[in-house]
Design an enzyme around this catalytic site. Structure first.
Site, PDB file in Angstrom:
ATOM      1  N   ASP A 263       0.986  -1.151   0.043  1.00 11.80           N
ATOM      2  CA  ASP A 263      -0.034  -0.080   0.007  1.00 11.80           C
ATOM      3  C   ASP A 263       0.847   1.165   0.107  1.00 11.80           C
ATOM      4  O   ASP A 263       1.995   1.061   0.337  1.00 11.80           O
ATOM      5  CB  ASP A 263      -0.768  -0.048   1.102  1.00 11.80           C
ATOM      6  CG  ASP A 263      -2.209   0.893   0.969  1.00 11.80           C
ATOM      7  OD1 ASP A 263      -2.055   1.851   0.079  1.00 11.80           O
ATOM      8  OD2 ASP A 263      -3.047   1.000   1.605  1.00 11.80           O
ATOM      9  N   TRP A 264       0.529   2.475  -0.251  1.00 10.15           N
ATOM     10  CA  TRP A 264       1.233   3.641  -0.863  1.00 10.15           C
ATOM     11  C   TRP A 264       1.793   3.990   0.612  1.00 10.15           C
ATOM     12  O   TRP A 264       0.987   4.743   1.480  1.00 10.15           O
ATOM     13  CB  TRP A 264       0.323   4.667  -1.208  1.00 10.15           C
ATOM     14  CG  TRP A 264       0.510   4.526  -2.641  1.00 10.15           C
ATOM     15  CD1 TRP A 264       0.935   5.512  -3.616  1.00 10.15           C
ATOM     16  CD2 TRP A 264       0.289   3.599  -3.498  1.00 10.15           C
ATOM     17  NE1 TRP A 264       0.957   5.110  -4.982  1.00 10.15           N
ATOM     18  CE2 TRP A 264       0.462   3.707  -4.905  1.00 10.15           C
ATOM     19  CE3 TRP A 264       0.076   1.925  -3.437  1.00 10.15           C
ATOM     20  CZ2 TRP A 264       0.493   3.033  -6.083  1.00 10.15           C
ATOM     21  CZ3 TRP A 264      -0.241   1.278  -4.473  1.00 10.15           C
ATOM     22  CH2 TRP A 264       0.224   1.871  -5.632  1.00 10.15           C
TER      23      TRP A 264
END
Ligand code: BGC
Length: 735
Positions: A263-264
């Site tokens: 995930d970012w």
């Protein structure tokens, strides 16, 4: 001399053949693993390192020297996100990137129709492909554990079987376009509060029975090519770099051969990121470089630090090779696949698909005195009240926020459908947050209103009193603190004083329909005073048209709730016995008793049950029968039930099969959903619905043995129109 001549001819011919022969990696007919090995053998260490981390907000490099294109990701999961600047979250200001917004995934789940999931996947996949993205960051299948989770609207509800059945066609539909579906957020990301640090403690049984099945189905049945790790921790390790989740379960137990994408900003440690199953690092802000500072990419955990470790010999090159193999496989499946179609974007067909899904997902929660559908023949004036009738809903919510080609508001949809058949008047009724934009996107509308709540209520009641029908359109929205990424809701109640307004409206007009736009359950203290209630979700570009078609009865509602609406927050297990929101640690004490499993166990009465949804027609269920009395461990069994449309119009009913284990060595839920069918019936028509199960429908996960066990003994097959509206059952035995 002759010999030399002949040799020369052979040599020239060989050179020519070699010159004509493509390298194996470019041969689409060559076996995948050979192509990967060939490409890998041609790459430098630096090229490999470049591949395993981002080069911009949403892209990572391919292999320019080999003609392997960059990877381009896009959110997901409800439409294709607007282009952002290379290095920033801000939108790039393109004028050709306005997409069709599809209904939120809660609405898709509420269709209980796998064909709708296939249509959704196909359509959004086509949009992604047209925009030259090879990874769609979605769908999301985190289980609905608490109604406060700000991101529930992006997921598929509280039940692992329902989410599993719905995710598979979505994934397949997307990937038929040569675009990878990236199923997220793996795993145990069930709240937004403290999502970056919380360490979730959950027993294995709960993990395997509740939180993993939809991911497993996406991988094993849907064949997902990508998975996104989540932000939270599990067993003390961040999920994006987690030995247990990624190496042990995803790769080893499930045989996943796709890419694991962080995930970012979900990566926090180089060594763990190297060894614990992650392939691609995105969105990190590292090494004292401030949030958002440009060109931080070389400082990513899997960039220079990784390169140095390999160069110094502390880490073997095989570690980066393993990741690159997975990324090359992604390339051969997507960007390097000469067969992939070209996609299409913002088309009428996609608008139609979105409307169809929305129409099937809208849930009629209550309809006493048949207030709905609005009887246009005998109606002169319809009052539409509420901010959500006019508020833009495709902008907001966080990463799923969309720049759309168009969005039909509920008010516009109702006006356009009603036309001159009746007068439609509008009053605001309440005012919420008035953000002009969110997530780098402008809403394009100014809904500022400075009147006091009292003034707004007085006006709304006056308008309502003078109308034949009142349609209130409220609920939550996608502003922070509502249905929005990054935080959870503060309470179950409706915001902005809506409860008081609804109560006042109910006093002045008995023909009142309340439409809740939300991705979450809300409290309804006025439930007994309002005759009709509709769960409207976030419906995307075609929102208003879809809603109007249900309200006036062009379409007969057939959606069913994918999660429970509790009366009070304490009725939800996470808030009763679970630790929510937890601190650094959070234990899911409620275990497997999530949603209706908790309702059944506690024998409470929910506001609206999982699986509930009404129709404008009525259905009668016949007797449930079984094809045999006993099932063997490797056998199958079929149950039948006849369902008849006893009303006067066509409609569809979701027939649900729950299984009850009468006695077992471990505590089990009273019953669990194991299958469902949506049947469409003409007035008076009767169809027989058949459900075939095998032992997997009877099994539980035994932590001690670490395997699924179906214990011999007595079971019941229970047929319901919802998890609490049970229509019949039949007993059987497992040998
Ligand atoms: C979200 C993801 C999303 C990513 C990229 C993250 O904050 O959790 O769901 O795909 O951002 O926008």
């Amino acid at each position: 001399m002759k010999k030399i001549l002949a040799l020369t001819v052979v040599l020239v011919a060989t050179i020519q053949i070699q010159a004509q022969q493509k390298p194996i990696y470019l041969d689409p007919k060559a076996p995948m693993e050979e192509r990967i090995g060939d490409a890998l053998g041609r790459m430098t260490l630096e090229e490999k390192i470049a591949m395993v981390h981002a080069q911009s907000k949403f892209s990572s490099p391919g292999v320019p020297s080999l003609g392997i294109p960059d990877n381009w990701m896009t959110d997901g999961p409800h439409g294709i996100r607007a282009e952002v600047l290379w290095d920033e979250w801000n939108t790039a200001g393109w004028t050709n990137d306005a997409c069709i917004a599809f209904p939120a995934l809660t609405c898709l789940a509420a269709t209980w129709n796998e064909d709708m999931a296939a249509l959704y996947g196909k359509s959004i996949g086509e949009e992604a492909r047209y925009r030259n993205k090879n990874v769609l960051l979605g769908p999301g299948v985190n289980i609905y554990r608490t109604p406060l989770n700000g991101r529930n609207f992006e997921y598929m509800g509280e039940d692992p079987l329902l989410a599993s059945r719905m995710v598979v066609p979505y994934v397949k539909g997307v990937q038929a376009n040569g675009v990878a579906a990236c199923v997220k957020h793996f795993a145990l990301n069930n709240q937004e509060i403290r999502r970056h640090e919380v360490n979730v403690n959950v027993d294995d049984r709960t993990l395997y029975e509740i939180y993993l099945p939809a991911f497993k189905a996406a991988v094993q049945e849907g064949g997902a090519w990508a998975i996104m790790g989540s932000y939270n921790r599990y067993k003390g390790q961040w999920a994006c770099q987690n030995q247990y989740l990624l190496n042990d379960i995803l790769r080893t137990e499930w045989g996943f051969d796709g890419v694991v994408i962080s995930d970012w900003g979900g990566v926090n440690d180089t060594m763990q990121a190297i060894y614990n199953g992650l392939d691609m690092e995105f969105g990190t802000w590292t090494d004292g470089l401030n949030f958002g500072q440009s060109n931080a990419y070389d400082n990513y955990y899997l960039a220079d630090p990784f390169l140095k470790l390999i160069r110094s010999g502390e880490v073997k090159e095989a570690e980066v090779d393993r990741k690159v193999r997975n990324i090359l496989r992604l390339a051969f499946r997507t960007t390097m696949n000469p067969e992939r179609p070209f996609g299409s974007f913002a088309t009428e067909a996609h608008g139609d698909a979105g409307r169809k899904i929305a129409q099937e997902g809208i849930v009629l929660l209550k309809n006493t005195a048949n207030v709905l559908p609005v009887d246009l023949k005998h109606t002169n004036k319809i009052a539409v009240i509420g901010e959500n009738a006019i508020k833009v809903m495709t902008v907001g919510g966080g990463s799923s926020s969309l720049k759309v080609k168009y969005e039909v508001s509920p008010l516009a949809g109702i006006q356009s459908r009603v036309g001159d058949e009746a007068e439609v008047v509008y009053a605001r009724g309440y005012v919420g947050d008035q953000l002009a934009g969110q997530d780098g996107l402008s809403t394009g509308e100014n809904i500022a209103d400075n009147r006091t709540p009292e003034e707004l209520i007085v006006e709304a009641c006056k308008v309502a009193a003078e109308a034949d029908y009142v349609i209130f359109i409220g609920g939550l929205n996608k502003n922070p603190g509502q249905d929005c990424e990054g935080d959870d809701r503060a309470s179950l109640g409706l915001p902005y004083g809506q409860d008081k307004l609804i109560d006042e409206l109910a006093k002045v007009n008995k023909n009142l329909a309340v439409v809740i736009i939300s991705g979450n359950a809300v409290a309804m203290p006025w439930v007994d005073r309002v005759p009709s209630i509709v769960q409207g979700w976030y419906l995307g570009s075609e929102a208003g048209n879809a809603l109007a078609s249900i309200l006036v009865g062009d379409v007969n509602p057939s959606g069913k709730l994918p999660f429970t609406f509790p009366v009070r927050l304490q009725d939800s297990a996470a808030h009763s016995v679970g630790e929510y929101p937890g601190g650094e640690e959070e234990t899911y004490n409620e275990g497997i008793f999530v949603g209706y499993r908790w309702v059944d166990k506690q024998k409470t009465k929910p506001l609206f049950s999982f699986g509930h949804g009404l129709s404008y027609t009525t259905f009668e269920y016949g007797k449930v029968t079984a094809d045999k009395k006993e099932m063997t461990q490797d056998g199958k069994m079929t149950f039948h039930v006849k369902v008849k449309n006893t009303g006067s119009r066509e409609g569809a009913e979701v027939v649900q099969l729950y299984i009850r284990d009468v006695r077992s060595s471990l505590p089990r839920p009273v019953k669990e959903l194991k299958s469902f069918h949506k049947v469409r019936l003409a007035p008076g028509e009767e169809k027989e619905v058949a459900f075939t199960i095998d032992r997997t429908a009877l099994a539980f996960f035994d932590d001690a043995k670490h395997e699924w066990v179906a214990e011999p003994g007595d079971f019941e097959a229970i047929i319901g129109a919802s998890s609490t509206d049970l229509r019949g059952k039949v007993s059987f035995k497992l040998k």
